[in-house]
Design an enzyme around this catalytic site. Structure first.
Site, PDB file in Angstrom:
ATOM      1  N   TYR A  52      -2.977 -23.513  16.522  1.00 47.03           N
ATOM      2  CA  TYR A  52      -2.325 -24.953  16.798  1.00 47.03           C
ATOM      3  C   TYR A  52      -1.822 -25.632  15.195  1.00 47.03           C
ATOM      4  CZ  TYR A  52      -3.963 -24.520  21.421  1.00 47.03           C
ATOM      5  OH  TYR A  52      -4.298 -24.220  22.608  1.00 47.03           O
ATOM      6  N   GLY A 224       6.593 -26.179  33.942  1.00 45.54           N
ATOM      7  CA  GLY A 224       6.742 -24.990  33.665  1.00 45.54           C
ATOM      8  C   GLY A 224       6.098 -24.739  32.270  1.00 45.54           C
TER       9      GLY A 224
HETATM   10  N1  LIG Z   1      -4.867 -21.664  26.439  1.00 44.34           N
HETATM   11  C1  LIG Z   1      -3.765 -21.838  26.249  1.00 44.34           C
HETATM   12  O1  LIG Z   1      -2.594 -20.533  26.127  1.00 44.34           O
HETATM   13  C2  LIG Z   1      -3.082 -22.804  25.951  1.00 44.34           C
HETATM   14  C3  LIG Z   1      -1.777 -23.108  26.082  1.00 44.34           C
HETATM   15  C4  LIG Z   1      -1.076 -24.284  25.639  1.00 44.34           C
HETATM   16  C5  LIG Z   1      -1.821 -25.431  25.546  1.00 44.34           C
HETATM   17  N2  LIG Z   1      -3.280 -25.186  25.576  1.00 44.34           N
HETATM   18  C6  LIG Z   1      -4.058 -26.449  25.465  1.00 44.34           C
HETATM   19  O2  LIG Z   1      -3.783 -27.237  26.536  1.00 44.34           O
HETATM   20  C7  LIG Z   1      -3.534 -28.645  26.002  1.00 44.34           C
HETATM   21  C8  LIG Z   1      -2.469 -29.545  26.766  1.00 44.34           C
HETATM   22  O3  LIG Z   1      -1.078 -28.601  26.880  1.00 44.34           O
HETATM   23  P1  LIG Z   1       0.159 -29.527  26.867  1.00 44.34           P
HETATM   24  O4  LIG Z   1       0.137 -30.359  25.567  1.00 44.34           O
HETATM   25  O5  LIG Z   1       1.113 -28.567  26.997  1.00 44.34           O
HETATM   26  O6  LIG Z   1      -0.085 -30.255  28.203  1.00 44.34           O
HETATM   27  P2  LIG Z   1       0.514 -31.566  28.621  1.00 44.34           P
HETATM   28  O7  LIG Z   1      -0.623 -32.645  28.650  1.00 44.34           O
HETATM   29  O8  LIG Z   1       0.976 -31.254  30.218  1.00 44.34           O
HETATM   30  O9  LIG Z   1       1.766 -31.893  27.920  1.00 44.34           O
HETATM   31  C9  LIG Z   1       1.839 -32.851  26.936  1.00 44.34           C
HETATM   32  C10 LIG Z   1       3.151 -33.595  26.723  1.00 44.34           C
HETATM   33  O10 LIG Z   1       3.577 -33.815  27.904  1.00 44.34           O
HETATM   34  C11 LIG Z   1       3.765 -35.418  27.589  1.00 44.34           C
HETATM   35  N3  LIG Z   1       3.311 -36.185  28.525  1.00 44.34           N
HETATM   36  C12 LIG Z   1       2.154 -36.123  29.191  1.00 44.34           C
HETATM   37  N4  LIG Z   1       1.939 -37.247  30.261  1.00 44.34           N
HETATM   38  C13 LIG Z   1       3.320 -37.711  30.280  1.00 44.34           C
HETATM   39  C14 LIG Z   1       3.987 -38.700  31.210  1.00 44.34           C
HETATM   40  N5  LIG Z   1       3.026 -39.311  32.017  1.00 44.34           N
HETATM   41  N6  LIG Z   1       5.213 -39.136  30.824  1.00 44.34           N
HETATM   42  C15 LIG Z   1       5.826 -38.556  29.883  1.00 44.34           C
HETATM   43  N7  LIG Z   1       5.228 -37.574  29.014  1.00 44.34           N
HETATM   44  C16 LIG Z   1       4.014 -37.026  29.400  1.00 44.34           C
HETATM   45  C17 LIG Z   1       3.238 -35.780  26.304  1.00 44.34           C
HETATM   46  O11 LIG Z   1       3.808 -36.790  25.452  1.00 44.34           O
HETATM   47  P3  LIG Z   1       2.866 -38.144  24.687  1.00 44.34           P
HETATM   48  O12 LIG Z   1       2.462 -37.081  23.330  1.00 44.34           O
HETATM   49  O13 LIG Z   1       4.112 -38.628  24.282  1.00 44.34           O
HETATM   50  O14 LIG Z   1       1.939 -38.431  25.507  1.00 44.34           O
HETATM   51  C18 LIG Z   1       3.202 -34.392  25.632  1.00 44.34           C
HETATM   52  O15 LIG Z   1       4.378 -34.242  24.728  1.00 44.34           O
HETATM   53  C19 LIG Z   1      -2.921 -28.318  24.636  1.00 44.34           C
HETATM   54  O16 LIG Z   1      -3.268 -29.584  23.786  1.00 44.34           O
HETATM   55  C20 LIG Z   1      -4.025 -27.243  24.407  1.00 44.34           C
HETATM   56  O17 LIG Z   1      -5.215 -27.776  23.797  1.00 44.34           O
HETATM   57  C21 LIG Z   1      -3.446 -24.075  25.786  1.00 44.34           C
END
Ligand SMILES: NC(=O)c1ccc[n+]([C@@H]2O[C@H](COP(=O)([O-])OP(=O)(O)OC[C@H]3O[C@@H](n4cnc5c(N)ncnc54)[C@H](OP(=O)(O)O)[C@@H]3O)[C@@H](O)[C@H]2O)c1
Length: 270
Positions: A52, A224
């Site tokens: 990351y 997605g």
């Molecule tokens: N194991 C794997 O292969 C894998 C892959 C991907 C991710 N991960 C893990 O999963 C965690 C979460 O993944 P992710 O960051 O993709 O998930 P997510 O929480 O679905 O997406 C985060 C993004 O969505 C935005 N967001 C969240 N809630 C919102 C809302 N109510 N309105 C508008 N925008 C919103 C956030 O913006 P703001 O920052 O402005 O709130 C941020 O840009 C990662 O940090 C990582 O630890 C693991």
């Protein structure tokens, strides 16, 4: 915040965890505010990966620099990180697992990782090498527990044939709009239903439940694969109408409904 003792560990985990994949460009103050807000809500479990950030170990380093944890503060949080992805390929070799853990420990400024996940399956995996690395990391106290991410039931079985330690977690993509691991089981054997197609190697949800493997979910609010959030998106009017109705009914923000949809599933979808 609901908590539970993660099967296979003595770690008391909250029902929701904090992923730090997106902190590379945040300032120290912003990282501290993010972690403090999570801690105030009872989220003391942090998810990292060596990859990351814009550079290797970038987010792990950003976190450690911003937080400057004292030993007692370190004891109060669970730190999970991942290994096994290199620039352009996957690598579960003994050498890479050991080297990447050393790099993560240095970047995180800690002497131990609470849970280490194998990030994405390596088609060339030699499970005996994984077992040797896990033995060494456990014996030295550098890693307390082990898990996987994006793994199928058979890939976990293959590891379990050689790895002595329990596989305690499988981190998988799951959101209301990306739910094949749940939908496939509901539509099983229905030829006309696209969702009956097995994308997860066959029943990963039930497999994890049977084997006491905690499912952690990634991208819980993305429509997605990193394609933007569905909450409030004009692309999902019907879904948002239902979420908003429930949010009003239960007097919570919409994001709480999207989170509860995940945590309602077993085994412990966090
Ligand atoms: N194991 C794997 O292969 C894998 C892959 C991907 C991710 N991960 C893990 O999963 C965690 C979460 O993944 P992710 O960051 O993709 O998930 P997510 O929480 O679905 O997406 C985060 C993004 O969505 C935005 N967001 C969240 N809630 C919102 C809302 N109510 N309105 C508008 N925008 C919103 C956030 O913006 P703001 O920052 O402005 O709130 C941020 O840009 C990662 O940090 C990582 O630890 C693991």
């Amino acid at each position: 915040m609901k908590t539970f003792t993660m099967p296979g560990t003595d770690i008391v985990a909250p029902n929701v965890l904090l992923g730090l994949m997106r902190i590379a460009d945040k300032t120290d103050d912003e990282v501290r505010a993010l972690v403090r807000t999570a801690r105030d809500a009872g989220i003391d479990f942090i998810d990292h990966a060596d990859i990351y950030g814009t550079e290797r170990n970038g987010c792990e380093r950003r976190f450690a620099e911003a937080l400057q944890l004292t030993p007692s503060q370190r004891d109060q949080i669970t730190i999970q990180t991942k290994t096994g992805i290199r620039e352009g390929y996957f690598d579960f070799s003994y050498e890479h697992i050991i080297e990447s853990v050393e790099e993560s420990l240095e970047a995180l400024r800690t002497d131990r990782i609470d849970i280490l996940l194998l990030h994405r399956p390596d088609a060339l995996v030699e499970p005996q090498e994984v077992a040797r690395a896990f033995e060494e990391l456990e014996a030295s106290g550098k890693v307390r527990a082990f898990g996987v991410s994006n793994h199928t039931p058979r890939q976990i079985d293959l590891l379990k044939k050689y790895v002595r330690q329990p596989i305690v977690a499988n981190q998988l993509q799951l959101s209301i709009t990306h739910s094949p691991i749940i939908a496939q089981g509901v539509a099983t054997n229905m030829v006309a239903e696209q969702q009956s197609i097995t994308l997860d190697g066959g029943g990963i949800l039930d497999y994890c439940r049977l084997h006491d493997i905690t499912i952690q979910t990634w991208s819980p609010f993305q429509a997605g694969f990193f394609s933007g959030v569905f909450l409030g998106s004009p692309k999902h009017p019907e879904l948002n109408a239902v979420i908003d109705r429930l949010a009003t009914q239960y007097d919570v923000p919409a994001i709480a409904i999207a989170t509860a949809w995940i945590t309602r599933h077993r085994p412990r979808c966090k």
